[in-house]
Scaffold this motif. Sequence first.
Motif, PDB file in Angstrom:
ATOM      1  N   GLY A 346      16.185  42.530  25.662  1.00 17.30           N
ATOM      2  CA  GLY A 346      14.815  42.892  25.956  1.00 17.30           C
ATOM      3  C   GLY A 346      14.694  44.231  26.638  1.00 17.30           C
ATOM      4  N   ALA A 350       9.779  42.963  29.014  1.00 18.85           N
ATOM      5  CA  ALA A 350      10.281  41.884  28.155  1.00 18.85           C
ATOM      6  C   ALA A 350      11.755  41.581  28.418  1.00 18.85           C
ATOM      7  CB  ALA A 350      10.092  42.255  26.686  1.00 18.85           C
ATOM      8  N   LYS A 353      13.500  38.116  28.334  1.00 21.83           N
ATOM      9  CA  LYS A 353      12.572  37.189  27.695  1.00 21.83           C
ATOM     10  C   LYS A 353      12.530  37.354  26.177  1.00 21.83           C
ATOM     11  CE  LYS A 353       9.545  37.332  31.769  1.00 21.83           C
ATOM     12  NZ  LYS A 353       8.181  37.698  32.263  1.00 21.83           N
ATOM     13  N   SER A 354      12.423  38.610  25.732  1.00 21.38           N
ATOM     14  CA  SER A 354      12.219  38.861  24.308  1.00 21.38           C
ATOM     15  C   SER A 354      13.263  39.815  23.736  1.00 21.38           C
ATOM     16  CB  SER A 354      10.818  39.461  24.068  1.00 21.38           C
ATOM     17  OG  SER A 354       9.820  38.598  24.513  1.00 21.38           O
ATOM     18  N   SER A 356      13.828  43.018  21.618  1.00 18.69           N
ATOM     19  CA  SER A 356      13.000  44.199  21.372  1.00 18.69           C
ATOM     20  C   SER A 356      13.596  45.044  20.253  1.00 18.69           C
ATOM     21  CB  SER A 356      12.887  45.049  22.650  1.00 18.69           C
ATOM     22  OG  SER A 356      12.393  44.268  23.727  1.00 18.69           O
ATOM     23  N   LYS A 426       8.133  42.952  22.193  1.00 22.00           N
ATOM     24  CA  LYS A 426       8.260  41.492  22.179  1.00 22.00           C
ATOM     25  C   LYS A 426       8.375  41.012  20.732  1.00 22.00           C
ATOM     26  CE  LYS A 426       5.530  40.987  26.408  1.00 22.00           C
ATOM     27  NZ  LYS A 426       4.329  40.367  27.032  1.00 22.00           N
ATOM     28  N   CYS A 428      10.618  38.924  19.281  1.00 26.24           N
ATOM     29  CA  CYS A 428      10.741  37.474  19.245  1.00 26.24           C
ATOM     30  C   CYS A 428      11.413  37.003  20.528  1.00 26.24           C
ATOM     31  CB  CYS A 428      11.514  36.996  18.020  1.00 26.24           C
ATOM     32  SG  CYS A 428      13.256  37.449  18.034  1.00 26.24           S
ATOM     33  N   ASP A 429      11.211  35.740  20.882  1.00 27.91           N
ATOM     34  CA  ASP A 429      11.832  35.186  22.076  1.00 27.91           C
ATOM     35  C   ASP A 429      13.351  35.187  21.930  1.00 27.91           C
ATOM     36  OD1 ASP A 429       9.242  32.664  22.548  1.00 27.91           O
ATOM     37  OD2 ASP A 429       9.341  34.776  23.151  1.00 27.91           O
ATOM     38  N   LEU A 430      14.049  35.418  23.046  1.00 27.65           N
ATOM     39  CA  LEU A 430      15.515  35.459  22.996  1.00 27.65           C
ATOM     40  C   LEU A 430      16.099  34.136  22.527  1.00 27.65           C
ATOM     41  CD1 LEU A 430      16.347  37.436  26.266  1.00 27.65           C
ATOM     42  CD2 LEU A 430      16.568  38.233  23.916  1.00 27.65           C
ATOM     43  N   GLY A 431      15.415  33.018  22.856  1.00 27.56           N
ATOM     44  CA  GLY A 431      15.953  31.720  22.462  1.00 27.56           C
ATOM     45  C   GLY A 431      15.987  31.514  20.961  1.00 27.56           C
TER      46      GLY A 431
END
Length: 458
Positions: A346, A350, A353-354, A356, A426, A428-431
């Motif tokens: 990120g 972000a 969290k995200s 990038s 952002k 997509c979410d890292l998960g």
Amino acid sequence: MPERISPSLGGGRPDSGVSYMSGRSNGSSLNGRAADVEIIFIDPLEKKYECPVCVRVLRYPVQFEDCGHRCCSSCLPELLRIAPRCPIDQSKVDREKVTVDKTFTKEIEGLAVKCTNHSVGCKWKGKLKDFYVHFDDCKYLSVPCPRSCGAEFEKRFVDKHLRDDCPKRDMTCEFCKKTIAVDEEFSHLNVCKRFPIPCPNGCKKKEIPREELDAHMESACTKQGIPCPFSEAGCEFRCARKEMNKHIRDEPVKHLTLVGQTILAHKKTLEMHSEIMDVQNEKLDKVDRKVESLEKLYGSQLIWKIDNYSAKLEEAKAGKKPTIFSPPFLTGRHGYKLAMSCCLFGDGKARGKSFSVFVCICKGEHDALLLWPFCHRVTFTLLDQCQDPEARRNVTYSVKPNTCKENKAFLGRPSGERNASFGAQKFCDLGIIDTLDYTRDDTLYLKVNIEMDDMVLL
């Protein structure tokens, strides 16, 4: 006070003395620069000057304080390793009571010697310490030829050998003036470009430089067989050059007829080639239209393979390398030059969290011909590597650049190597990255596509 010597340094060189060895009372060999060179002592060598270990003349002698005997400093480590006893009286040698005997070294250096080459005429005599200086410059020393011809001779004959006898001495070719070795003269003459050779046809010119022979045969030799000048028109006559004019005078009608037939044949060939060219031009026009259509249809894209993903992610987390860049790519053969970048952990707010993803405009070779600011839609895609193409769930994000003045640093013509990056902070979410098959074999694939609507194709 005597200088102590450590057994571990027994092979070292003291401050004075000459490195030499001695075998018998009258003969010895040098060790070091002149290894295996015999030293001739004028007087028989006394026993006290011999090392009891190597039975040679003492080299940098060290003395055992308890018994007073000596050995070479280079022999000391071996003596102490096997049995620390004096080889002469077998008394025990204390490692701490071994000293460098500089006084005795000077005594040995003062021994009278004569040149090793005295048997071949050298008259030099002097002290052992001066032997090296003389030996290095002794004119009676046998040396190999400096040009490696294989001969050996006394140093005083070097100049004469190199001047008169050495087969590898330099000489100048009398024809081409090139410098060659004497033993290469024969092979050189076989290829020398200026070596004179007779005409192989036996014409009057007897001596022709080798490099001029082809030109002589082609245009000057009167006995060279040549084809008729009208051979391309069909005349098969061939004769010596000096007889060709007679043939041309005797056959004017035949030659004129052949020329006319040739002109007609060439005219038909040109007409046929013209028809073929028309067909090929039509095909090329179709190919050009197809290429232009394909470029507009598929647009410009890059699929970026990011391997060693887990290691690069850890570097991003640790802040060592938060951003990585792709190789640059072009929107067309002469289009915009772009590069992708991504922050695996990120970017900015972000971070952590995200995932990038960005793109930046790089300085390209054809920027002066392109339209600015850059205004074409950019689409990022995280590719699902599922083995079943129908089951893949790619993650996509599209950006349409806003060409306002505030975005000139991102979309204007680059003044430096590259502009600031723009894209999806952002994405997509890292998960999500760890789900499905977005990573496989520690590898991740990112795709970027540049929309080519309204893009000028150069």
